[in-house]
Design a protein around this motif. Sequence first.
Motif, PDB file in Angstrom:
ATOM      1  N   GLY A 127     -67.065 -97.582 -14.508  1.00 58.60           N
ATOM      2  CA  GLY A 127     -67.116 -98.246 -12.960  1.00 58.60           C
ATOM      3  C   GLY A 127     -67.875 -97.643 -12.063  1.00 58.60           C
ATOM      4  O   GLY A 127     -69.168 -98.522 -12.856  1.00 58.60           O
ATOM      5  N   ALA A 128     -68.212 -97.466 -11.205  1.00 54.53           N
ATOM      6  CA  ALA A 128     -68.938 -98.118  -9.726  1.00 54.53           C
ATOM      7  C   ALA A 128     -69.620 -96.825 -10.008  1.00 54.53           C
ATOM      8  O   ALA A 128     -69.989 -96.229 -10.296  1.00 54.53           O
ATOM      9  CB  ALA A 128     -68.240 -97.199  -8.821  1.00 54.53           C
ATOM     10  N   GLY A 129     -71.157 -97.760  -9.993  1.00 56.45           N
ATOM     11  CA  GLY A 129     -72.286 -97.400 -10.702  1.00 56.45           C
ATOM     12  C   GLY A 129     -73.257 -97.611 -10.416  1.00 56.45           C
ATOM     13  O   GLY A 129     -73.441 -99.461 -10.289  1.00 56.45           O
ATOM     14  N   PHE A 130     -74.618 -97.384 -10.992  1.00 58.71           N
ATOM     15  CA  PHE A 130     -76.082 -97.698 -11.446  1.00 58.71           C
ATOM     16  C   PHE A 130     -75.910 -98.588 -13.088  1.00 58.71           C
ATOM     17  O   PHE A 130     -75.740 -97.995 -13.763  1.00 58.71           O
ATOM     18  CB  PHE A 130     -76.782 -97.251 -11.246  1.00 58.71           C
ATOM     19  CG  PHE A 130     -77.066 -97.000  -9.445  1.00 58.71           C
ATOM     20  CD1 PHE A 130     -77.605 -97.934  -8.510  1.00 58.71           C
ATOM     21  CD2 PHE A 130     -77.012 -95.565  -9.352  1.00 58.71           C
ATOM     22  CE1 PHE A 130     -77.714 -97.280  -7.364  1.00 58.71           C
ATOM     23  CE2 PHE A 130     -76.684 -95.443  -7.449  1.00 58.71           C
ATOM     24  CZ  PHE A 130     -77.524 -96.113  -7.090  1.00 58.71           C
ATOM     25  N   TYR A 131     -76.180 -99.505 -13.367  1.00 58.50           N
ATOM     26  CA  TYR A 131     -76.119-100.143 -14.319  1.00 58.50           C
ATOM     27  C   TYR A 131     -77.343-101.199 -14.919  1.00 58.50           C
ATOM     28  O   TYR A 131     -78.220-101.787 -12.784  1.00 58.50           O
ATOM     29  CB  TYR A 131     -75.625-101.269 -15.268  1.00 58.50           C
ATOM     30  CG  TYR A 131     -73.743-100.607 -14.917  1.00 58.50           C
ATOM     31  CD1 TYR A 131     -73.928-100.150 -15.963  1.00 58.50           C
ATOM     32  CD2 TYR A 131     -73.273-100.125 -13.644  1.00 58.50           C
ATOM     33  CE1 TYR A 131     -72.269 -99.487 -16.024  1.00 58.50           C
ATOM     34  CE2 TYR A 131     -72.090 -99.814 -13.881  1.00 58.50           C
ATOM     35  CZ  TYR A 131     -71.361 -99.190 -15.032  1.00 58.50           C
ATOM     36  OH  TYR A 131     -70.570 -98.971 -15.462  1.00 58.50           O
ATOM     37  N   LEU A 160     -78.297-114.384 -23.651  1.00 62.45           N
ATOM     38  CA  LEU A 160     -77.403-113.132 -24.022  1.00 62.45           C
ATOM     39  C   LEU A 160     -77.466-111.739 -22.983  1.00 62.45           C
ATOM     40  O   LEU A 160     -79.001-111.957 -22.544  1.00 62.45           O
ATOM     41  CB  LEU A 160     -78.048-112.606 -25.486  1.00 62.45           C
ATOM     42  CG  LEU A 160     -78.129-110.914 -25.788  1.00 62.45           C
ATOM     43  CD1 LEU A 160     -76.503-110.946 -25.989  1.00 62.45           C
ATOM     44  CD2 LEU A 160     -79.075-110.422 -26.725  1.00 62.45           C
ATOM     45  N   LEU A 161     -77.024-111.609 -22.363  1.00 62.09           N
ATOM     46  CA  LEU A 161     -76.741-110.687 -21.618  1.00 62.09           C
ATOM     47  C   LEU A 161     -76.395-108.750 -21.953  1.00 62.09           C
ATOM     48  O   LEU A 161     -75.502-108.636 -22.653  1.00 62.09           O
ATOM     49  CB  LEU A 161     -75.465-110.825 -20.634  1.00 62.09           C
ATOM     50  CG  LEU A 161     -76.047-112.117 -19.681  1.00 62.09           C
ATOM     51  CD1 LEU A 161     -74.978-112.151 -18.383  1.00 62.09           C
ATOM     52  CD2 LEU A 161     -77.570-111.719 -18.968  1.00 62.09           C
ATOM     53  N   GLN A 162     -77.458-108.100 -21.990  1.00 63.44           N
ATOM     54  CA  GLN A 162     -77.404-106.799 -22.704  1.00 63.44           C
ATOM     55  C   GLN A 162     -76.736-105.439 -21.375  1.00 63.44           C
ATOM     56  O   GLN A 162     -77.603-105.952 -20.077  1.00 63.44           O
ATOM     57  CB  GLN A 162     -78.461-106.103 -23.031  1.00 63.44           C
ATOM     58  CG  GLN A 162     -78.444-106.260 -24.261  1.00 63.44           C
ATOM     59  CD  GLN A 162     -79.513-106.814 -24.943  1.00 63.44           C
ATOM     60  OE1 GLN A 162     -80.760-106.316 -24.972  1.00 63.44           O
ATOM     61  NE2 GLN A 162     -79.594-106.484 -26.522  1.00 63.44           N
ATOM     62  N   VAL A 163     -75.890-105.246 -20.980  1.00 59.94           N
ATOM     63  CA  VAL A 163     -75.578-103.660 -19.726  1.00 59.94           C
ATOM     64  C   VAL A 163     -75.911-102.650 -20.377  1.00 59.94           C
ATOM     65  O   VAL A 163     -75.175-102.685 -20.955  1.00 59.94           O
ATOM     66  CB  VAL A 163     -74.026-104.917 -18.914  1.00 59.94           C
ATOM     67  CG1 VAL A 163     -73.910-103.498 -17.755  1.00 59.94           C
ATOM     68  CG2 VAL A 163     -73.930-105.658 -19.201  1.00 59.94           C
ATOM     69  N   TRP A 164     -75.997-101.756 -19.825  1.00 59.69           N
ATOM     70  CA  TRP A 164     -76.359-100.714 -19.942  1.00 59.69           C
ATOM     71  C   TRP A 164     -75.958 -99.770 -18.665  1.00 59.69           C
ATOM     72  O   TRP A 164     -77.004 -99.731 -17.619  1.00 59.69           O
ATOM     73  CB  TRP A 164     -76.903 -99.950 -20.706  1.00 59.69           C
ATOM     74  CG  TRP A 164     -77.889-100.297 -20.298  1.00 59.69           C
ATOM     75  CD1 TRP A 164     -79.344 -98.722 -19.843  1.00 59.69           C
ATOM     76  CD2 TRP A 164     -79.372-100.819 -20.567  1.00 59.69           C
ATOM     77  NE1 TRP A 164     -80.085 -99.828 -19.655  1.00 59.69           N
ATOM     78  CE2 TRP A 164     -80.271-100.829 -20.377  1.00 59.69           C
ATOM     79  CE3 TRP A 164     -78.644-102.385 -21.281  1.00 59.69           C
ATOM     80  CZ2 TRP A 164     -81.811-101.610 -19.705  1.00 59.69           C
ATOM     81  CZ3 TRP A 164     -80.127-103.189 -20.816  1.00 59.69           C
ATOM     82  CH2 TRP A 164     -81.244-103.251 -20.431  1.00 59.69           C
ATOM     83  N   PRO A 165     -75.154 -98.487 -18.407  1.00 64.50           N
ATOM     84  CA  PRO A 165     -75.162 -97.525 -17.587  1.00 64.50           C
ATOM     85  C   PRO A 165     -76.651 -96.446 -17.213  1.00 64.50           C
ATOM     86  O   PRO A 165     -77.098 -96.642 -18.685  1.00 64.50           O
ATOM     87  CB  PRO A 165     -73.831 -97.157 -17.646  1.00 64.50           C
ATOM     88  CG  PRO A 165     -73.706 -96.751 -18.973  1.00 64.50           C
ATOM     89  CD  PRO A 165     -74.307 -97.920 -19.402  1.00 64.50           C
ATOM     90  N   THR A 166     -76.956 -96.514 -16.229  1.00 66.74           N
ATOM     91  CA  THR A 166     -78.590 -95.979 -16.029  1.00 66.74           C
ATOM     92  C   THR A 166     -78.246 -94.564 -15.071  1.00 66.74           C
ATOM     93  O   THR A 166     -78.950 -93.380 -15.182  1.00 66.74           O
ATOM     94  CB  THR A 166     -79.719 -96.742 -14.860  1.00 66.74           C
ATOM     95  OG1 THR A 166     -78.768 -96.864 -14.250  1.00 66.74           O
ATOM     96  CG2 THR A 166     -79.567 -97.534 -16.027  1.00 66.74           C
ATOM     97  N   GLY A 167     -76.833 -94.067 -14.746  1.00 65.17           N
ATOM     98  CA  GLY A 167     -77.100 -93.448 -13.660  1.00 65.17           C
ATOM     99  C   GLY A 167     -77.707 -92.926 -12.439  1.00 65.17           C
ATOM    100  O   GLY A 167     -77.855 -92.148 -11.654  1.00 65.17           O
TER     101      GLY A 167
END
Length: 185
Positions: A127-131, A160-167
């Motif tokens: 969801g919405a937030g920081f990545y 290549l795009l790698q995406v992950w949440p950071t919080g």
Amino acid sequence: MDEMRGWVMAEYRSICLVDDPPVGLDVTSAEDVDDYLPPPDSPEGFDLVIAAPGIVTVTTGVMRGRVHLTVQVLDSEPRDLATGNWETVEEIGFRALSAYTRAAAGTYYPFVASSPGTFEESVTPTGAGFYRVRAHEVNRGSALGEHRDDGDPPTEERFLLQVWPTGTENEDHRRITGREPPLLL
């Protein structure tokens, strides 16, 4: 890890990840990605990826043409760089406005890839937030500035795009590998 891949049409020298909730879905927010379009120019020394709330823009070499895109949605930051002969790797943080951030062409609207359904999944499943987004490219200079029609062969460009949440918010732009000065200014 979730992975999506396929040949996509770059438009206006870019491909994107853009917030795009489904039509008819009541997403209540004071912000809309249209508030941040077009995204800002890349800061000096960077030329691959830039971000604004709800959008990440990756700069291609080709003005218009098919490029190969792989998107990996990760649970956390990858320990190592992705394997491959990547010419440039840059990383940036962005703030997702919803759980509906999807791959798009440079026109900022989700595109149709060569394989139906290839890029229908969101890259912001929490969801919405920081990545964070780590963008990799190879062969971006192979079709520099070219304009190719739908029936033309694809370019040799691969992303290549790698995406992950950071919080937490972290908009720091990092160049991990790449030319100095950058390929595109």
